[in-house]
Motif scaffolding. Structure first.
Motif, PDB file in Angstrom:
ATOM      1  N   LEU A 370       0.860  -1.182   0.000  1.00 19.25           N
ATOM      2  CA  LEU A 370       0.000   0.000   0.000  1.00 19.25           C
ATOM      3  C   LEU A 370       0.896   1.231   0.000  1.00 19.25           C
ATOM      4  O   LEU A 370       1.784   1.369   0.856  1.00 19.25           O
ATOM      5  N   VAL A 371       0.668   2.112  -0.960  1.00 21.05           N
ATOM      6  CA  VAL A 371       1.397   3.374  -1.049  1.00 21.05           C
ATOM      7  C   VAL A 371       0.381   4.504  -1.093  1.00 21.05           C
ATOM      8  O   VAL A 371      -0.552   4.468  -1.903  1.00 21.05           O
ATOM      9  N   GLN A 372       0.549   5.487  -0.219  1.00 24.06           N
ATOM     10  CA  GLN A 372      -0.285   6.686  -0.212  1.00 24.06           C
ATOM     11  C   GLN A 372       0.631   7.898  -0.100  1.00 24.06           C
ATOM     12  O   GLN A 372       1.552   7.906   0.730  1.00 24.06           O
ATOM     13  N   ALA A 373       0.375   8.908  -0.923  1.00 20.04           N
ATOM     14  CA  ALA A 373       1.221  10.108  -0.904  1.00 20.04           C
ATOM     15  C   ALA A 373       0.365  11.340  -1.147  1.00 20.04           C
ATOM     16  O   ALA A 373      -0.519  11.332  -2.011  1.00 20.04           O
ATOM     17  N   THR A 374       0.614  12.401  -0.375  1.00 16.66           N
ATOM     18  CA  THR A 374      -0.025  13.692  -0.616  1.00 16.66           C
ATOM     19  C   THR A 374       0.975  14.569  -1.364  1.00 16.66           C
ATOM     20  O   THR A 374       2.117  14.715  -0.943  1.00 16.66           O
ATOM     21  N   LEU A 375       0.541  15.171  -2.460  1.00 14.53           N
ATOM     22  CA  LEU A 375       1.443  15.866  -3.372  1.00 14.53           C
ATOM     23  C   LEU A 375       1.254  17.380  -3.386  1.00 14.53           C
ATOM     24  O   LEU A 375       1.979  18.076  -4.106  1.00 14.53           O
ATOM     25  N   LEU A 376       0.324  17.899  -2.596  1.00  8.55           N
ATOM     26  CA  LEU A 376       0.089  19.343  -2.566  1.00  8.55           C
ATOM     27  C   LEU A 376       1.349  20.066  -2.105  1.00  8.55           C
ATOM     28  O   LEU A 376       2.032  19.623  -1.169  1.00  8.55           O
ATOM     29  N   SER A 377       1.671  21.178  -2.762  1.00  9.90           N
ATOM     30  CA  SER A 377       2.873  21.940  -2.426  1.00  9.90           C
ATOM     31  C   SER A 377       2.878  22.332  -0.946  1.00  9.90           C
ATOM     32  O   SER A 377       1.859  22.783  -0.406  1.00  9.90           O
ATOM     33  N   LEU A 378       4.016  22.122  -0.295  1.00 10.99           N
ATOM     34  CA  LEU A 378       4.242  22.386   1.132  1.00 10.99           C
ATOM     35  C   LEU A 378       3.479  21.439   2.044  1.00 10.99           C
ATOM     36  O   LEU A 378       3.541  21.572   3.265  1.00 10.99           O
ATOM     37  N   ARG A 379       2.760  20.469   1.473  1.00 11.34           N
ATOM     38  CA  ARG A 379       2.042  19.448   2.255  1.00 11.34           C
ATOM     39  C   ARG A 379       2.410  18.049   1.771  1.00 11.34           C
ATOM     40  O   ARG A 379       1.621  17.122   1.921  1.00 11.34           O
ATOM     41  N   GLN A 380       3.589  17.897   1.199  1.00 12.00           N
ATOM     42  CA  GLN A 380       3.978  16.612   0.628  1.00 12.00           C
ATOM     43  C   GLN A 380       4.332  15.619   1.731  1.00 12.00           C
ATOM     44  O   GLN A 380       5.079  15.936   2.660  1.00 12.00           O
ATOM     45  N   SER A 381       3.776  14.404   1.607  1.00 11.66           N
ATOM     46  CA  SER A 381       4.046  13.362   2.602  1.00 11.66           C
ATOM     47  C   SER A 381       3.848  12.001   1.962  1.00 11.66           C
ATOM     48  O   SER A 381       3.333  11.891   0.836  1.00 11.66           O
ATOM     49  N   PHE A 382       4.228  10.931   2.705  1.00 11.97           N
ATOM     50  CA  PHE A 382       4.317   9.603   2.095  1.00 11.97           C
ATOM     51  C   PHE A 382       4.103   8.540   3.158  1.00 11.97           C
ATOM     52  O   PHE A 382       4.604   8.640   4.287  1.00 11.97           O
ATOM     53  N   TYR A 383       3.310   7.509   2.798  1.00 11.83           N
ATOM     54  CA  TYR A 383       3.130   6.338   3.651  1.00 11.83           C
ATOM     55  C   TYR A 383       3.255   5.097   2.789  1.00 11.83           C
ATOM     56  O   TYR A 383       2.615   4.991   1.735  1.00 11.83           O
ATOM     57  N   TRP A 384       4.073   4.150   3.241  1.00 16.70           N
ATOM     58  CA  TRP A 384       4.322   2.917   2.487  1.00 16.70           C
ATOM     59  C   TRP A 384       4.315   1.741   3.463  1.00 16.70           C
ATOM     60  O   TRP A 384       4.931   1.786   4.525  1.00 16.70           O
ATOM     61  N   ILE A 385       3.578   0.690   3.105  1.00 17.64           N
ATOM     62  CA  ILE A 385       3.573  -0.536   3.906  1.00 17.64           C
ATOM     63  C   ILE A 385       3.713  -1.726   2.984  1.00 17.64           C
ATOM     64  O   ILE A 385       3.034  -1.816   1.948  1.00 17.64           O
TER      65      ILE A 385
END
Length: 430
Positions: A370-385
């Motif tokens: 499972l990969v989830q990522a937020t790509l909004l500028s200055l709100r970039q983040s990532f979760y990987w399992i």
């Protein structure tokens, strides 16, 4: 759903079966009951000792009654636990075919007509109340009330009406306050500022939370009306609903407190859940590759707030197409975003892209990513399992997983970037 005494699980199930069998006239032998239990040991990057984790999913089904009870427990001072029956509903047939019916209890009104339950990664799911106590595995919550599913056309059209007099907000990890107003948060709680700098001096903030009367929070009306069209090519619904905002909106008063021995910034928080009005539409194309589902959601009392989601589905992958595997997991991918409106706090919809990919490595081994990522500028983040499951018996398997989180300050997953973990355990189905 959160902290309280727990009735022994087997006794609870026997009571539930007896009540439902008596009301519906269904014999216990006709009821379907199944249990999925996971026991794991977690090791978090910030902890010096391992954490015990327990998860259970109980399904109970008769001709007229359905419930799923999700249990979750994590040990330690940062842990949390919950027992959440959702759905929990009883249906009464309106016609001989049973396609028109009235339901009472708890469920999401649109789960009756969609091919999959409303998902947190959908436009509707992201603004609906959720159970987020297990923060990396949120679930969309149902309403407590009643509803009608009326068949308008024997071929494809249905009317959905639902009403709930009880409002359940989004449940998240406990923020926790000590008697002195200090913070005592659970693992994935989002923290407010703990210090403030004034005149070049940094001083601690002490909080006082004003909750108000519990009845004023819970006794709030929610209502939905929707129409659904379902045929061989497409599943479509359009809906209007009103409900309080699922997350608390704080109004604050602050002051600088000075005593003979201490200096504090004092903040009084008054929590509110303002009413909102929404309209949306979802369309899923069944015969197009990946069965894509598009959803658009518009807030009617604030035209600057709207959400769009796209989700595609396909069967799990197999290294050998001739494998005979037991998995029923489906793969999905998609996008969820809001636009135009700017939020002060990080949101799951900050340009979210996701991929859920199960791969059958053999008849008894499955790898899930499972990969989830937020790509909004200055709100970039990532979760990987990455999780691997090895079936060692017909109803038992071994589990192993690794979770990584990363991101900028004030981003959805970035606030938890110190909570990387790995785990191992067992899963039973009986």
């Amino acid at each position: 759903m959160e902290q309280g005494s727990r009735v022994p699980f087997k006794i609870f199930l026997r009571i539930l079966i007896a009540i439902v069998s008596f009301v519906s006239g269904t014999q216990p032998a006709q009821a379907n009951l199944s249990e999925e239990l996971q026991v794991q040991i977690f090791r978090y990057a910030t902890d010096n000792s391992p954490t015990f984790y327990l998860s259970s999913k109980t399904y109970f089904l008769t001709d007229n009654f359905l419930t799923r009870i999700d249990g979750y427990f994590e040990s330690g001072s940062k842990g949390a636990w919950s027992i959440d029956p959702d759905p929990l509903r009883y249906t009464f047939k309106v016609d001989e075919t049973g396609k028109s019916f009235v339901w009472i209890g708890r469920d999401h009104p649109l789960n009756f007509t969609r091919s999959v339950p409303v998902e947190p990664t959908s436009a509707l799911g992201t603004v609906w109340a959720q159970n987020q106590l297990e923060a990396l595995n949120p679930r969309v919550s149902g309403w407590i009330g009643a509803g009608l599913m009326q068949e308008l056309d024997p071929k494809s059209w249905k009317l959905i009406v639902a009403y709930s007099p009880i409002f359940i907000p989004t449940f998240g990890p406990s923020l926790g306050f000590t008697e002195r107003g200090g913070l005592n948060p659970a693992r994935f709680a989002r923290l407010p500022p703990q210090t403030v700098t004034t005149g070049g001096v940094t001083i601690p903030i002490r909080y006082r939370l004003e909750i108000g009367q519990l009845k004023d929070l819970l006794l709030q009306h929610q209502a939905m009306i929707a129409i659904n069209h379902d045929d061989e090519d497409v599943n479509m619904d359009a809906y209007l609903y009103t409900a309080p905002h699922p997350d608390p909106v704080p109004t604050t008063n602050s002051a600088l407190g000075v005593s003979a021995t201490d200096v504090n910034a004092k903040v009084d928080i008054n929590v509110q859940f303002p009413r909102e009005y929404w309209g949306g539409m979802r369309t899923q194309f069944k015969k197009v590759k990946f069965s894509p589902a598009f959803e658009v959601l518009q807030r009617m009392d604030d035209l600057s707030e709207h959400y769009v989601s796209f989700t595609g589905y396909f069967n799990s992958l197999q290294l050998d197409p001739h494998l005979s595997t037991r998995t029923t997991n489906r793969a999905s991918f998609g996008l969820l975003t809001h636009f135009q409106k700017t939020f002060d706090t990080p949101k799951f919809s900050d340009g979210m892209v996701f991929l859920r990919l199960p791969v059958a490595l053999s008849e008894v081994v499955e790898l899930r990513t499972l990969v989830q990522a937020t790509l909004l500028s200055l709100r970039q983040s990532f979760y990987w399992i990455n999780e691997i499951e090895w079936s060692i018996a017909q109803n038992m398997s071994l589990l192993g997983a690794m979770r990584l989180l990363a991101g900028e300050d004030n981003s959805y997953f970035g606030d938890w970037r110190d909570q990387d973990s790995y785990s191992a355990g067992l899963r039973w189905i009986f």
